[in-house]
Each structure stands twice: as C-alpha cells, then as structure tokens.
Scaffold this motif. Structure first.
Motif, PDB file in Angstrom:
ATOM      1  N   ILE A  26       0.833  -1.201   0.000  1.00 27.84           N
ATOM      2  CA  ILE A  26       0.000   0.000   0.000  1.00 27.84           C
ATOM      3  C   ILE A  26       0.867   1.250   0.000  1.00 27.84           C
ATOM      4  N   GLN A  27       1.903   1.255   0.824  1.00 26.33           N
ATOM      5  CA  GLN A  27       2.740   2.447   0.940  1.00 26.33           C
ATOM      6  C   GLN A  27       3.505   2.738  -0.351  1.00 26.33           C
ATOM      7  N   PHE A  89      -9.874   3.972  -0.491  1.00 32.85           N
ATOM      8  CA  PHE A  89      -9.053   4.301   0.665  1.00 32.85           C
ATOM      9  C   PHE A  89      -9.738   5.386   1.489  1.00 32.85           C
ATOM     10  N   ASN A  90      -9.540   5.334   2.795  1.00 29.80           N
ATOM     11  CA  ASN A  90      -9.751   6.483   3.658  1.00 29.80           C
ATOM     12  C   ASN A  90      -8.383   6.834   4.222  1.00 29.80           C
ATOM     13  N   ILE A  91      -7.826   7.940   3.749  1.00 29.83           N
ATOM     14  CA  ILE A  91      -6.506   8.382   4.201  1.00 29.83           C
ATOM     15  C   ILE A  91      -6.701   9.730   4.872  1.00 29.83           C
ATOM     16  N   ILE A  92      -6.717   9.729   6.188  1.00 26.77           N
ATOM     17  CA  ILE A  92      -6.996  10.952   6.934  1.00 26.77           C
ATOM     18  C   ILE A  92      -6.005  11.081   8.082  1.00 26.77           C
ATOM     19  N   LYS A  93      -5.911  12.286   8.617  1.00 26.94           N
ATOM     20  CA  LYS A  93      -4.976  12.511   9.713  1.00 26.94           C
ATOM     21  C   LYS A  93      -5.709  12.451  11.044  1.00 26.94           C
ATOM     22  N   ILE A 113      -5.151  -0.497   7.731  1.00 30.56           N
ATOM     23  CA  ILE A 113      -3.809  -0.707   7.188  1.00 30.56           C
ATOM     24  C   ILE A 113      -2.746  -0.067   8.060  1.00 30.56           C
ATOM     25  N   ASN A 114      -2.939   1.204   8.382  1.00 33.37           N
ATOM     26  CA  ASN A 114      -1.941   1.959   9.147  1.00 33.37           C
ATOM     27  C   ASN A 114      -2.648   2.794  10.200  1.00 33.37           C
ATOM     28  N   LEU A 115      -2.246   2.616  11.463  1.00 29.73           N
ATOM     29  CA  LEU A 115      -2.859   3.349  12.572  1.00 29.73           C
ATOM     30  C   LEU A 115      -1.756   3.909  13.461  1.00 29.73           C
ATOM     31  N   PRO A 116      -1.357   5.163  13.243  1.00 36.49           N
ATOM     32  CA  PRO A 116      -0.330   5.763  14.100  1.00 36.49           C
ATOM     33  C   PRO A 116      -0.769   5.764  15.562  1.00 36.49           C
ATOM     34  N   LYS A 193       5.186   9.368   0.062  1.00 33.31           N
ATOM     35  CA  LYS A 193       4.991   8.064   0.690  1.00 33.31           C
ATOM     36  C   LYS A 193       5.211   8.143   2.196  1.00 33.31           C
ATOM     37  N   GLU A 194       6.157   9.012   2.603  1.00 37.39           N
ATOM     38  CA  GLU A 194       6.448   9.140   4.027  1.00 37.39           C
ATOM     39  C   GLU A 194       5.246   9.683   4.795  1.00 37.39           C
ATOM     40  N   ASP A 195       4.429  10.513   4.145  1.00 35.34           N
ATOM     41  CA  ASP A 195       3.244  11.058   4.799  1.00 35.34           C
ATOM     42  C   ASP A 195       2.259   9.965   5.190  1.00 35.34           C
ATOM     43  N   LEU A 196       2.249   8.869   4.432  1.00 41.28           N
ATOM     44  CA  LEU A 196       1.297   7.798   4.726  1.00 41.28           C
ATOM     45  C   LEU A 196       1.530   7.197   6.112  1.00 41.28           C
TER      46      LEU A 196
END
Length: 231
Positions: A26-27, A89-93, A113-116, A193-196
């Motif tokens: 994904i990244q 995708f849901n790509i949110i901050k 997928i990714n959860l900071p 990509k780093e923002d993801l």
C-alpha cells in the motif's frame, strides 16, 4: 472469524495474516490513487482500487471472509456471486469519519492498514430507531442501570488495530470516533509516501449479492445476466 453479536447483529472480525506485507505494498502504491490535493476517498472518485492487480490477494481474503460471514447466518454462500461494486481508501490525519451507513450495499467492510499510535479512534456501530427492545421510547437510554449488553446497548465500540478486517450489514450505521475527544482536528493532504506513515489508512468497500443462477424465490437479486437496460 471472531463473531460479535451486537444489538444482536452479526459483526465479523478477522486478522489478515499478510498484513505487514500488504501494508508495504500500500505504501508503495497508494500515491497514484490520490487527487491533486493529496486526498483519497469516495468523494475523490477513487472507488475502483479493487482493480489494482497488486491487491488481488487481499481482496480474495475479504471475499473468502464474506463467505464465512454468510455461512454463519446458515445461508449457503455458494448460491451467490459476491459482487464487489466499489472500494476506496480512507486516508486521513485527525478528522473523524462521520455517522453514516452504506445503504445501497448488502454488505460492507473496513480494513485497517496503518494506525499511528498518536491517532486513536474507535469503530463505533450505532442502533437506529425503531429500537425493538425499547418497551417505550427512551426506556433504554434513560433508565439503564449502567450494565450494557447486546440487548440494551445503543452503540458498540471496537478499539481497532492494524491488520483487522470487519464485515457488517451495509445498512448498519457506524462512525470512527476519537478516543481522546479533545483532539485538535487536522486533515492535511498526503504529499509523499512518508506522509502515509503519519495517516490513518484504511480500505472500505461494498458488496452486492446476486444469485449465480435464476432462482424461483420472491426475494434476492437474480443473476446479472438476467438484467437488461431499455434506454
């Protein structure tokens, strides 16, 4: 499958064994599914990511999980074609996903997928009226003694984790809410990509079930091959 009976309504939960590998895919790939401002969701029109060849194994996992979900309802999943009609995708901050449902779908899913660690949100499912266990309007809301269960609960939270898939009826209302409700919201677009790595990234999607063959039944969508457009 982990079976959650809420309200009672079946919520299915699975862990994707290839989640780490898929996250790396994904990244490397998600950037091409962004609009010029760095966003990707239903509103940007990126609703066909299931056509991405690199995601095939993941969507096979989702479809196989849906078969297990249907079978848990004592229905033969082999009777149906499981048509994945859209996914995104849901790509949110920091922003929340608002209260909504997928009323045009039979079944919906969300995969994380990714959860900071600094962005903690619950997946919250909500009852809608009429609440059949309300012996009079508002009884459960105002008279409950603080002991919640699947019969009296008005909502249900899941503390989501990376690699977790949830499948549920498309008509069921849900939202993502802050664990820390005092959070300051920001939803800057992705530039690299780093923002993801700093975003909450998930995939959501909708299925429509159609019979594989013509069926002499009053309810259920007949096979797509039976359909015809006259305009």
């Amino acid at each position: 499958m982990i079976q959650h009976a809420i309200f009672p309504t079946l919520i299915g939960q699975w862990h994707y064994n290839d989640s780490v590998k898929f996250k790396k895919t994904i990244q490397k790939t998600a950037i091409k599914y962004l609009d010029k401002h760095g966003f990707s969701n239903e509103s940007t029109g990126h609703v066909t990511i299931h056509h991405e060849p690199k995601f095939k194994n993941f969507y096979t996992f989702v479809s196989d999980s849906l078969k297990e979900y249907i079978q848990t309802l004592n229905v033969d999943p082999e009777r149906f074609d499981l048509n994945l009609v859209k996914s995104w995708f849901n790509i949110i901050k920091d922003t929340n996903t608002p209260h909504h449902n997928h009323g045009d779908a039979h079944v919906s899913f969300v995969y994380y997928i990714n959860l900071p660690t600094n962005i903690q949100k619950n997946l919250h499912f909500c009852r809608t009226h009429p609440i059949h266990n309300d012996l009079f309007y508002g009884m459960l809301k105002y008279n409950n003694n603080g002991q919640w269960n699947s019969f009296n609960a008005l909502g249900y939270n899941f503390a989501v984790e990376e690699g977790q898939l949830y499948i549920f009826p498309g008509s069921l209302f849900h939202e993502n809410t802050d664990v820390n409700t005092s959070a300051q919201y920001e939803n800057a677009g992705v530039k690299s990509k780093e923002d993801l790595y700093t975003r909450r990234v998930s995939i959501a999607g909708d299925f429509i079930l159609t019979f594989k063959e013509s069926m002499a039944l009053p309810l259920g969508l007949q096979p797509i091959k039976n359909w015809k457009v006259f305009s």
